[in-house]
Design a protein around this motif. Structure first.
Motif, PDB file in Angstrom:
ATOM      1  N   THR A 331      -1.514  -7.688  10.616  1.00 34.19           N
ATOM      2  CA  THR A 331      -0.978  -6.692  10.053  1.00 34.19           C
ATOM      3  C   THR A 331      -0.917  -5.493  10.572  1.00 34.19           C
ATOM      4  OG1 THR A 331      -1.548  -7.679   7.573  1.00 34.19           O
ATOM      5  CG2 THR A 331      -1.469  -5.778   7.920  1.00 34.19           C
ATOM      6  N   LEU A 332      -2.274  -5.204  11.496  1.00 31.13           N
ATOM      7  CA  LEU A 332      -2.258  -4.159  12.485  1.00 31.13           C
ATOM      8  C   LEU A 332      -1.099  -3.892  13.607  1.00 31.13           C
ATOM      9  CD1 LEU A 332      -2.623  -1.035  12.633  1.00 31.13           C
ATOM     10  CD2 LEU A 332      -4.353  -2.074  14.184  1.00 31.13           C
ATOM     11  N   ALA A 333      -1.397  -5.224  13.828  1.00 30.56           N
ATOM     12  CA  ALA A 333      -0.359  -5.099  15.203  1.00 30.56           C
ATOM     13  C   ALA A 333       1.622  -5.134  14.961  1.00 30.56           C
ATOM     14  CB  ALA A 333       0.089  -7.330  15.762  1.00 30.56           C
ATOM     15  N   THR A 334       1.564  -5.781  13.826  1.00 24.46           N
ATOM     16  CA  THR A 334       2.668  -5.527  12.649  1.00 24.46           C
ATOM     17  C   THR A 334       3.836  -3.886  12.445  1.00 24.46           C
ATOM     18  OG1 THR A 334       2.947  -7.611  11.974  1.00 24.46           O
ATOM     19  CG2 THR A 334       4.550  -6.775  11.371  1.00 24.46           C
ATOM     20  N   ALA A 335       2.452  -3.532  12.195  1.00 24.96           N
ATOM     21  CA  ALA A 335       2.587  -1.811  11.557  1.00 24.96           C
ATOM     22  C   ALA A 335       2.662  -0.766  12.541  1.00 24.96           C
ATOM     23  CB  ALA A 335       1.299  -1.854  10.459  1.00 24.96           C
ATOM     24  N   ARG A 336       1.804  -0.924  13.759  1.00 23.91           N
ATOM     25  CA  ARG A 336       2.316  -0.632  14.491  1.00 23.91           C
ATOM     26  C   ARG A 336       3.565  -0.380  15.357  1.00 23.91           C
ATOM     27  NH1 ARG A 336      -3.698  -1.641  17.960  1.00 23.91           N
ATOM     28  NH2 ARG A 336      -4.547  -0.243  16.884  1.00 23.91           N
ATOM     29  N   GLU A 337       4.050  -1.260  15.357  1.00 24.30           N
ATOM     30  CA  GLU A 337       5.425  -1.778  16.081  1.00 24.30           C
ATOM     31  C   GLU A 337       6.460  -1.746  15.311  1.00 24.30           C
ATOM     32  OE1 GLU A 337       8.000  -5.579  17.245  1.00 24.30           O
ATOM     33  OE2 GLU A 337       6.063  -6.063  16.629  1.00 24.30           O
ATOM     34  N   VAL A 338       6.586  -1.825  13.646  1.00 24.16           N
ATOM     35  CA  VAL A 338       7.611  -1.314  13.436  1.00 24.16           C
ATOM     36  C   VAL A 338       7.914   0.277  12.718  1.00 24.16           C
ATOM     37  CG1 VAL A 338       8.745  -1.628  10.517  1.00 24.16           C
ATOM     38  CG2 VAL A 338       7.612  -3.194  11.785  1.00 24.16           C
ATOM     39  N   PHE A 339       6.123   1.035  12.013  1.00 22.44           N
ATOM     40  CA  PHE A 339       6.182   1.970  11.841  1.00 22.44           C
ATOM     41  C   PHE A 339       5.611   3.238  13.059  1.00 22.44           C
ATOM     42  CE2 PHE A 339       6.103  -0.649   8.577  1.00 22.44           C
ATOM     43  CZ  PHE A 339       7.308   0.020   7.254  1.00 22.44           C
ATOM     44  N   GLY A 340       4.485   2.799  13.944  1.00 24.97           N
ATOM     45  CA  GLY A 340       3.508   3.513  14.494  1.00 24.97           C
ATOM     46  C   GLY A 340       2.377   4.184  14.016  1.00 24.97           C
ATOM     47  N   SER A 341       1.974   4.549  15.415  1.00 24.50           N
ATOM     48  CA  SER A 341       0.521   4.627  14.724  1.00 24.50           C
ATOM     49  C   SER A 341      -0.135   5.075  13.947  1.00 24.50           C
ATOM     50  CB  SER A 341       0.110   4.476  16.107  1.00 24.50           C
ATOM     51  OG  SER A 341      -0.111   3.994  17.506  1.00 24.50           O
ATOM     52  N   ASP A 342       0.318   6.171  13.242  1.00 27.19           N
ATOM     53  CA  ASP A 342       0.231   7.650  12.439  1.00 27.19           C
ATOM     54  C   ASP A 342       0.908   7.697  10.880  1.00 27.19           C
ATOM     55  OD1 ASP A 342      -1.032   8.538  13.971  1.00 27.19           O
ATOM     56  OD2 ASP A 342       0.118  10.186  14.918  1.00 27.19           O
ATOM     57  N   HIS A 343       1.503   6.421  10.852  1.00 30.12           N
ATOM     58  CA  HIS A 343       1.935   6.386   9.111  1.00 30.12           C
ATOM     59  C   HIS A 343       0.736   5.811   8.392  1.00 30.12           C
ATOM     60  CE1 HIS A 343       4.633   4.253   5.695  1.00 30.12           C
ATOM     61  NE2 HIS A 343       5.532   4.830   6.685  1.00 30.12           N
ATOM     62  N   ARG A 344       1.308   6.484   7.378  1.00 28.91           N
ATOM     63  CA  ARG A 344       0.005   5.754   6.310  1.00 28.91           C
ATOM     64  C   ARG A 344       0.112   3.915   6.013  1.00 28.91           C
ATOM     65  NH1 ARG A 344       1.596   3.442   1.579  1.00 28.91           N
ATOM     66  NH2 ARG A 344       3.413   4.383   1.795  1.00 28.91           N
ATOM     67  N   GLY A 376      -6.016  10.078  13.421  1.00 31.22           N
ATOM     68  CA  GLY A 376      -4.814  10.155  12.876  1.00 31.22           C
ATOM     69  C   GLY A 376      -4.450  10.463  11.281  1.00 31.22           C
ATOM     70  N   TYR A 377      -5.884  10.320  10.667  1.00 30.27           N
ATOM     71  CA  TYR A 377      -5.409  10.106   9.143  1.00 30.27           C
ATOM     72  C   TYR A 377      -5.345  12.291   8.816  1.00 30.27           C
ATOM     73  CZ  TYR A 377      -6.073   6.029   6.670  1.00 30.27           C
ATOM     74  OH  TYR A 377      -6.351   5.135   6.262  1.00 30.27           O
ATOM     75  N   GLU A 378      -6.399  12.633   9.593  1.00 27.93           N
ATOM     76  CA  GLU A 378      -6.659  14.450  10.130  1.00 27.93           C
ATOM     77  C   GLU A 378      -4.946  14.789  10.574  1.00 27.93           C
ATOM     78  OE1 GLU A 378      -9.596  15.801  11.903  1.00 27.93           O
ATOM     79  OE2 GLU A 378     -11.415  14.914  10.922  1.00 27.93           O
ATOM     80  N   ARG A 379      -4.195  14.165  11.993  1.00 27.44           N
ATOM     81  CA  ARG A 379      -2.885  14.961  11.559  1.00 27.44           C
ATOM     82  C   ARG A 379      -1.978  14.203  10.218  1.00 27.44           C
ATOM     83  NH1 ARG A 379      -3.745  12.072  16.548  1.00 27.44           N
ATOM     84  NH2 ARG A 379      -3.299  10.670  15.929  1.00 27.44           N
ATOM     85  N   THR A 380      -1.895  13.501   9.668  1.00 25.78           N
ATOM     86  CA  THR A 380      -1.229  12.956   8.593  1.00 25.78           C
ATOM     87  C   THR A 380      -0.997  13.252   7.366  1.00 25.78           C
ATOM     88  OG1 THR A 380      -1.713  11.001   8.736  1.00 25.78           O
ATOM     89  CG2 THR A 380      -0.672  11.071   9.830  1.00 25.78           C
ATOM     90  N   MET A 381      -2.787  13.255   7.181  1.00 23.53           N
ATOM     91  CA  MET A 381      -2.805  13.261   5.529  1.00 23.53           C
ATOM     92  C   MET A 381      -3.382  14.763   5.408  1.00 23.53           C
ATOM     93  SD  MET A 381      -1.908  10.875   4.127  1.00 23.53           S
ATOM     94  CE  MET A 381      -2.442   9.258   3.820  1.00 23.53           C
ATOM     95  N   GLY A 382      -4.597  15.379   6.332  1.00 26.38           N
ATOM     96  CA  GLY A 382      -4.880  16.596   6.203  1.00 26.38           C
ATOM     97  C   GLY A 382      -6.746  16.344   6.594  1.00 26.38           C
ATOM     98  N   PRO A 383      -7.454  17.290   6.217  1.00 22.88           N
ATOM     99  CA  PRO A 383      -8.802  16.215   6.319  1.00 22.88           C
ATOM    100  C   PRO A 383      -9.569  16.358   4.959  1.00 22.88           C
ATOM    101  CG  PRO A 383      -8.920  18.743   7.237  1.00 22.88           C
ATOM    102  CD  PRO A 383      -7.159  18.194   7.167  1.00 22.88           C
ATOM    103  N   ARG A 384      -9.327  17.110   4.013  1.00 23.59           N
ATOM    104  CA  ARG A 384      -9.818  16.493   2.099  1.00 23.59           C
ATOM    105  C   ARG A 384      -8.899  15.633   1.559  1.00 23.59           C
ATOM    106  NH1 ARG A 384     -12.378  20.746   0.410  1.00 23.59           N
ATOM    107  NH2 ARG A 384     -11.314  20.914  -1.247  1.00 23.59           N
TER     108      ARG A 384
END
Length: 574
Positions: A331-344, A376-384
């Motif tokens: 699942t991770l390999a497919t998600a990286r290929e389709v959406f990139g590393s920082d997508h939820r 990645g979570y901190e970049r896209t979602m924020g630390p809180r």
């Protein structure tokens, strides 16, 4: 007449006339005439006049190679026009309808995102937010969904808020368009972790939707499903489970087993099963939903990958660690290929894979992946954001598993403080962090601070989730360890017997948590003087652990050495 301003050819986009728009809308599951008003696309004469006006200002040109025009920013046909105000408004309206008539498809399917990306810059300049046309409203709603699916949660929230601010004063709080865009706003708030505000919105619009459209209307059911999500986010798992149990059959009866909305409802019911501790039922429902998603939605779609990640977690929850790893790696390999590393979608799969790797003893790989995932979570979602905090807690679990207990304590203290502030002291996420902090303190040799924390947390888990929930039982296992550390062996023995009995009723005997509970009970029996029986039990559990987890797994080694095992709790996605 003012001279025509030249516009670079690359600034133009293609706009083709749309055909059979209502059929397309029905096929995608959201008929744009659902509000009860139908708008007419521009007729041939008016359409031609509109094109001439656009072309007159250098904003478009007819492409002779295809039945289309190439248009720059459509709003310039209005703001630069010297036509009378009523004609300007008429032209503006036609521009808005032309935008709304563009074939765009499901906003949550990435194959359609390029269309939404082209439409997005024209919405507000064209005055679409001020339109009262239901087709234009549908375009705005779809754009909010597109931005949310794409991962631009703040953009989705801002667009929905502007639509509400524009429509509510003109149309009233019970207008269908107002209610549906508020539902979309609440969905985005959920994705942002704004559970309380989302819940208030859902609780306000559900009776209005039911009164206007009926209890069984899709918009009403959709809002009720959202309310269940808000309740899950606030830690009210049993209340959410009741709603999901009620709405899932309605979707299935109305739309069939394979419809997108039925599958979304099935996914949410599986989440609720997991959170109330019915892990086998969650596994079975996710397995069936994933099969249908693969067949009817496609294996690379976000909705399919989300179910695949949850199925990977289900396998881990029931003790199938090897199968969990295989599923999550794929699942991770497919998600990286389709959406990139920082997508939820990618981040959720990565974080779950880390947990499975850690519980299989693959600590170096877990450490490397959780480090990048946390960033990645901190970049896209924020630390809180709650998901970022759950990832931070997993960082601490990996650190502790690698022997860095002091650093794990510091990280978890920060996560616990934020959970307390954002979700409150009795939320299951807060309690999971408190459980983990207590065991990290115990591993660091600070039993004096671990004991009161684990005692308090065990009591709160009983109140929050019930005495028989897996989280409650795991926390009580750790409380028994605190009793052993304090030489309170009889109380530890009582808790160990209780935990093993109830965990054995929920999981197979080879489940890692059952093995830990059985080993802990054997150690307590040894401390009480039953040396021979304790040794026999430990030998049996050690043999099973070596077969299931491997001979070098930390838990296998602990069992062979007769050392008690404490267990972390990982907050589940809501």
């Amino acid at each position: 007449m003012q001279p025509r301003r030249r516009v670079p050819v690359g600034a133009f986009r293609v706009l083709r006339p749309r055909t059979n728009s209502n059929a397309t809308a029905r096929q995608s599951g959201h008929d744009r005439s659902a509000c009860g008003v139908r708008s007419q696309a521009p007729g041939p004469l008016l359409h031609g006049a509109l094109i001439r006006d656009i072309n007159r200002f250098g904003l478009a040109r007819v492409d002779p190679a295809i039945p289309a025009i190439r248009i720059h920013r459509l709003v310039q046909s209005v703001v630069r026009s010297d036509l009378a105000a009523p004609i300007q408004q008429e032209r503006r309206t036609q521009v808005q309808i032309t935008l709304a008539a563009e074939r765009r498809g499901d906003p949550e399917s990435q194959q359609n995102w390029n269309v939404y990306d082209r439409l997005r810059p024209h919405l507000e300049p064209s005055g679409s937010l001020d339109s009262d046309d239901p087709q234009v409203h549908a375009l705005i709603r779809d754009m909010v969904r597109y931005l949310r699916a794409r991962g631009d949660l703040q953009g989705s929230k801002e667009l929905a808020e502007r639509a509400v601010a524009s429509w509510l004063p003109r149309l009233g709080e019970d207008h269908t368009s107002v209610l549906v865009i508020r539902r979309e706003l609440a969905s985005t708030l959920l994705a942002l972790g704004g559970f309380a505000e989302a819940r208030r919105t859902y609780e306000d619009i559900i009776p209005r939707l039911a009164g206007t459209l009926g209890d069984k209307d899709p918009y009403t059911l959709w809002a009720r499903r959202g309310l269940a999500g808000a309740l899950r986010g606030q830690g009210q798992y049993h209340a959410a489970h009741r709603i999901d149990t009620e709405t899932f059959p309605e979707w299935r009866i109305t739309y069939g087993e394979d419809h997108d909305q039925t599958l979304r409802s099935a996914n949410n019911l599986a989440v609720s099963f997991r959170l109330v501790g019915r892990l086998q039922e969650a596994l079975e429902l996710d397995e069936e939903t994933l099969r249908r998603r693969d067949k009817y939605t496609g294996s690379s779609q976000a909705s399919t990958l989300e179910v695949a990640t949850r199925y990977g977690r289900d396998l881990r929850d029931v003790g199938e660690l090897e199968r969990s790893q295989e599923r999550l790696e794929k699942t991770l390999a497919t998600a990286r290929e389709v959406f990139g590393s920082d997508h939820r979608v990618t981040l959720t799969a990565a974080k779950n894979l880390v947990v499975t790797w850690r519980r299989r003893g693959r600590l170096d790989e877990a450490y490397e992946l959780i480090t990048t995932t946390s960033h990645g979570y901190e970049r896209t979602m924020g630390p809180r954001h709650p998901d970022a905090l759950a990832c931070g807690l997993e960082v601490a679990c990996v650190r502790s598993a690698r022997g860095d207990h002091d650093e794990a304590c510091q990280l978890t203290e920060d996560v616990l403080s934020r959970y307390n502030e954002i979700l409150g002291p009795d939320h299951p996420f807060t309690l999971a962090a408190a459980n983990d902090l207590a065991i990290f303190r115990a591993r660091a040799g600070n039993n004096a601070m671990a004991r009161p924390l684990i005692e308090d947390t065990a009591g709160r888990f009983v109140n929050a989730l019930g005495p028989d929930h897996p989280y409650t039982l795991v926390c009580q296992m750790n409380l028994a360890n605190a009793h052993i550390a304090a030489k309170e062996v009889s109380e530890a023995l009582r808790l160990d017997e209780h935990c093993l009995h109830h965990l054995s009723a929920k999981f197979k005997r080879e489940h890692p948590t059952v093995l830990a509970a059985a080993a802990n009970l054997a150690v307590a029996m040894r401390e009480m003087g039953a040396q021979q029986e304790a040794a026999a039990r430990l030998a049996e559990v050690a043999e099973t652990a070596a077969r299931v987890l491997g001979p070098t797994h930390p838990n296998t080694i602990a069992i062979q050495q007769g050392t008690r095992i404490n267990s972390d709790i990982e907050p589940a996605e809501t």
